[in-house]
Write a protein that holds these residues in place. Structure first.
Motif, mmCIF file in Angstrom:
data_model
loop_
_atom_site.group_PDB
_atom_site.id
_atom_site.type_symbol
_atom_site.label_atom_id
_atom_site.label_comp_id
_atom_site.label_asym_id
_atom_site.label_seq_id
_atom_site.Cartn_x
_atom_site.Cartn_y
_atom_site.Cartn_z
ATOM 1 N N ALA A 169 18.227 -3.677 11.674
ATOM 2 C CA ALA A 169 18.861 -4.644 10.777
ATOM 3 C C ALA A 169 19.283 -5.840 11.613
ATOM 4 C CB ALA A 169 20.065 -4.029 10.066
ATOM 5 N N ALA A 170 19.382 -6.989 10.975
ATOM 6 C CA ALA A 170 19.767 -8.198 11.705
ATOM 7 C C ALA A 170 20.341 -9.226 10.747
ATOM 8 C CB ALA A 170 18.565 -8.781 12.457
ATOM 9 N N ASP A 171 21.220 -10.045 11.262
ATOM 10 C CA ASP A 171 21.672 -11.244 10.568
ATOM 11 C C ASP A 171 21.733 -12.339 11.625
ATOM 12 O OD1 ASP A 171 24.054 -10.993 12.000
ATOM 13 O OD2 ASP A 171 25.314 -10.595 10.265
ATOM 14 N N PRO A 172 22.156 -13.550 11.303
ATOM 15 C CA PRO A 172 22.123 -14.624 12.306
ATOM 16 C C PRO A 172 22.943 -14.355 13.565
ATOM 17 C CG PRO A 172 22.320 -15.560 10.104
ATOM 18 C CD PRO A 172 22.475 -14.082 9.953
ATOM 19 N N LYS A 173 23.935 -13.458 13.510
ATOM 20 C CA LYS A 173 24.802 -13.231 14.665
ATOM 21 C C LYS A 173 24.555 -11.884 15.344
ATOM 22 C CE LYS A 173 29.690 -13.361 16.047
ATOM 23 N NZ LYS A 173 29.473 -14.358 17.101
ATOM 24 N N PHE A 174 24.291 -10.827 14.546
ATOM 25 C CA PHE A 174 24.218 -9.472 15.075
ATOM 26 C C PHE A 174 22.852 -8.854 14.850
ATOM 27 C CE2 PHE A 174 28.702 -10.098 13.991
ATOM 28 C CZ PHE A 174 29.287 -9.811 15.217
ATOM 29 N N VAL A 175 22.570 -7.837 15.676
ATOM 30 C CA VAL A 175 21.340 -7.071 15.520
ATOM 31 C C VAL A 175 21.677 -5.595 15.729
ATOM 32 C CG1 VAL A 175 20.710 -7.357 17.963
ATOM 33 C CG2 VAL A 175 18.945 -6.848 16.277
ATOM 34 N N VAL A 176 21.106 -4.750 14.864
ATOM 35 C CA VAL A 176 21.226 -3.297 15.018
ATOM 36 C C VAL A 176 19.896 -2.794 15.552
ATOM 37 C CG1 VAL A 176 21.602 -1.091 13.859
ATOM 38 C CG2 VAL A 176 22.894 -3.107 13.134
ATOM 39 N N LEU A 177 19.940 -2.128 16.700
ATOM 40 C CA LEU A 177 18.729 -1.665 17.374
ATOM 41 C C LEU A 177 18.646 -0.149 17.366
ATOM 42 C CD1 LEU A 177 19.028 -4.035 20.474
ATOM 43 C CD2 LEU A 177 17.596 -4.383 18.453
ATOM 44 N N ARG A 178 17.420 0.364 17.305
ATOM 45 C CA ARG A 178 17.165 1.810 17.284
ATOM 46 C C ARG A 178 16.213 2.150 18.409
ATOM 47 N NH1 ARG A 178 12.659 4.356 14.846
ATOM 48 N NH2 ARG A 178 12.961 6.597 14.421
ATOM 49 N N ALA A 179 16.604 3.090 19.250
ATOM 50 C CA ALA A 179 15.723 3.598 20.318
ATOM 51 C C ALA A 179 15.638 5.108 20.182
ATOM 52 C CB ALA A 179 16.283 3.214 21.686
ATOM 53 N N VAL A 180 14.443 5.652 20.443
ATOM 54 C CA VAL A 180 14.187 7.081 20.259
ATOM 55 C C VAL A 180 13.838 7.695 21.606
ATOM 56 C CG1 VAL A 180 12.793 8.804 19.049
ATOM 57 C CG2 VAL A 180 13.314 6.618 17.936
#
Length: 369
Positions: free
Chosen positions: A356-367
């Motif tokens: 997920a992302a917006d102009p300020k933040f990003v949610v990252l997923r690593a497996v």
């Protein structure tokens, strides 16, 4: 290894965990200034907020009590005392009752004004008119609001001239001072629209990140947490007040949720907000967690160590998560876009995708493969 020269001798000091590649020292000019100014401290000595144990180690012969919110600072103190042949001393947390009488109070000004406020209120009853009270910090850490707190809670306050961009705060105890009540811990209601924790009332001890409101990064993270089901093991790494782990627990009551932080104040806040349900771990990240034992790690890593901007903590959290996750387990991270966590995650896990992302933040997923 670095050496600090004091009037009590030369000390070998390191941060914790010890890393020869770490360019940051275990003390700064404010510690040096305070030790030069102090001379021989009278009576019982209490040291608050000693960042890596430099003050405590230098004054070990006075058998001081140290009060700290930081598990890492306490471990650094233990290691530095042992390294310099000093006896163990009383290591108290910010959740412990302070000593009943304090003749000399030394305070490293924390980054959190709230934590300073809480600690001054807790220690004020232990002071008497002859108590020596000295605060220390870098010039950029000491503001008008800082001095106002010392005056409001302890008594008349002045500052010294700056030396090497450090300054001391000198406060006289006023026994007749009528101080306001301690506002900490603080409670507030979470906003709506953030998943299972929407509208819940949460408690926050002083010094916890954004203790008086839900920060916008966590708010964004709560809207995009991964769904789980069944008896999975989830870690809220760097839990703060625990709302991320609590959200995961409410969404999946069968989950075993761990709340981990190096801050005593944070773990106490998380325990209160989770109603004691879950596992609460004060420690150095995931270092005490068995390898391959976690299914999911949720993480909002800090990018400051006191006043220094550094990615060292994030690196250690990411590598610790990979070690602690089972094969197929996932690390979900929230961060500001500019921090570039995706690069680090690809190096540690070999993969990373944007959840997920917006102009300020990003949610990252690593497996973990």
């Amino acid at each position: 290894m670095n050496r600090l020269t004091t009037s009590w001798g030369e000390l070998e000091l390191t941060r914790f965990p010890e890393d020869p590649r770490d360019p940051l020292r275990a003390w700064d000019a404010a510690d040096e200034y305070l030790l030069r100014h102090l001379g021989t401290p009278p009576g019982s000595v209490v040291i608050v907020g000693d960042r890596w144990g430099a003050l405590t180690t230098a004054l070990a012969a006075r058998d001081p009590a140290q009060i700290s919110d930081s598990h890492l600072a306490q471990e650094a103190t233990r290691a530095n005392l042992k390294r310099n042949g000093a006896a163990p001393i009383r290591l108290l947390s910010t959740q412990d009752p302070p000593p009943a009488r304090v003749d000399t109070l030394l305070i490293r000004v924390p980054k959190s004004l709230a934590l300073l406020e809480d600690q001054l209120h807790r220690l004020a009853p232990s002071l008497h008119p002859e108590s020596v009270v000295v605060g220390a910090g870098m010039v950029k850490e000491i503001h008008t609001s800082t001095l106002r707190l010392f005056e409001t809670v302890i008594g008349p306050t002045r500052t010294t001239l700056a030396e090497k961009k450090a300054r001391l705060i000198l406060t006289q105890v006023d026994p007749g001072l009528v101080r306001p009540p301690n506002p900490w811990p603080l409670s507030y209601d979470l906003p709506e629209g953030i998943g299972p924790v929407s509208g819940r009332r949460v408690l926050n001890h002083a010094g916890v990140f954004c203790a008086d409101r839900l920060d916008i990064g966590t708010r964004f993270f709560l809207r995009h947490l991964p769904a789980t089901s069944g008896p999975v093991t989830i870690a809220d790494l760097g839990c703060g007040n625990g709302v991320v782990g609590l959200s995961a627990a409410l969404a999946n009551p069968a989950a075993d949720v761990l709340y981990l932080d190096e801050s005593h104040q944070a773990v106490a806040s998380a325990r209160a907000n989770a109603g004691g349900s879950g596992r609460f771990v004060l420690g150095d990240g995931l270092s005490e967690i068995a390898p391959g034992s976690l299914d999911l790690v949720l993480n909002n890593p800090p990018f400051h160590s006191h006043q220094a901007t550094t990615d060292r903590t994030a690196w250690r959290m990411f590598t610790g998560a990979r070690r602690a996750l089972r094969a197929g387990g996932e690390l979900w991270v929230i961060g500001n876009r500019h921090l570039g966590y995706h690069v680090k995650l690809r190096r540690v896990f070999g993969n990373c995708e944007v959840a997920a992302a917006d102009p300020k933040f990003v949610v990252l997923r690593a497996v973990k493969r």
